[in-house]
Structures are given as structure tokens and as C-alpha cells.
Design a protein around this motif. Structure first.
Motif, PDB file in Angstrom:
ATOM      1  N   LEU A   1     -14.063 -15.584  -8.873  1.00  0.00           N
ATOM      2  CA  LEU A   1     -12.634 -15.597  -9.155  1.00  0.00           C
ATOM      3  C   LEU A   1     -12.260 -14.364  -9.961  1.00  0.00           C
ATOM      4  O   LEU A   1     -13.129 -13.721 -10.556  1.00  0.00           O
TER       5      LEU A   1
ATOM      6  N   ARG B   1     -14.308 -22.900  -7.190  1.00  0.00           N
ATOM      7  CA  ARG B   1     -14.519 -21.514  -6.776  1.00  0.00           C
ATOM      8  C   ARG B   1     -15.799 -20.972  -7.389  1.00  0.00           C
ATOM      9  O   ARG B   1     -16.169 -21.314  -8.512  1.00  0.00           O
TER      10      ARG B   1
ATOM     11  N   PHE C   1      -4.502 -22.285  -9.849  1.00  0.00           N
ATOM     12  CA  PHE C   1      -5.519 -21.230  -9.938  1.00  0.00           C
ATOM     13  C   PHE C   1      -5.313 -20.343 -11.151  1.00  0.00           C
ATOM     14  O   PHE C   1      -6.208 -20.169 -11.954  1.00  0.00           O
TER      15      PHE C   1
ATOM     16  N   ASP D   1     -13.686 -26.454 -11.487  1.00  0.00           N
ATOM     17  CA  ASP D   1     -13.190 -25.405 -10.607  1.00  0.00           C
ATOM     18  C   ASP D   1     -14.215 -25.199  -9.503  1.00  0.00           C
ATOM     19  O   ASP D   1     -15.367 -24.883  -9.767  1.00  0.00           O
TER      20      ASP D   1
END
Length: 73
Positions: A36, A33, A10, A31
């Protein structure tokens, strides 16, 4: 289809300058997500513009702002 994104990385991935467009917009389709932390975590959060759901989130906020402006009188 399996994602190339590894959740154990991450912090390294969000710090990589190659994933930022114009230095401020995070764009990384690998990614998963949507939201973030920014590179400077004390500055807040950002959206991953490489993820389609980020545009849905922006659209919802725009629609809500229009509805509040129209019906909030």
C-alpha cells in the motif's frame, strides 16, 4: 471469517498512526492489502506487516538476492 476491513476507508486506515510500529512499519491485520502507499505517498510504497504474505514477499526477495549473488559470477 469475515474481515473488519472496509475497502472504502483505504486512505483513512493507512493514515492512522496507530497502525504504524516505530513510525515506519505499517502493521494492520484487518487490512487485507499486502502493498500500500506510504503515509507520504510521494515516498513510495510499503508492506503491511500484519499480513502473512508480506513476509513471503520479503523472503522471495532475499532468496532471489542470494541466488543472484551466488550464480551471478
Amino acid at each position: 471469517m469475515k474481515s473488519k476491513f472496509n475497502p472504502g476507508n483505504f486512505n483513512r486506515i493507512e493514515q492512522n498512526p496507530e497502525h504504524y510500529k516505530w513510525g515506519i512499519f505499517y502493521f494492520n491485520p484487518d487490512d487485507t492489502r499486502i502493498i500500500l502507499p506510504k503515509r507520504n505517498q510521494w515516498m513510495g510504497w510499503t508492506l503491511n506487516f500484519g499480513n502473512l504474505w508480506s513476509y513471503v514477499v520479503i523472503g522471495v526477495f532475499i532468496v532471489l538476492a542470494i541466488l543472484i549473488g551466488y550464480f551471478g559470477k
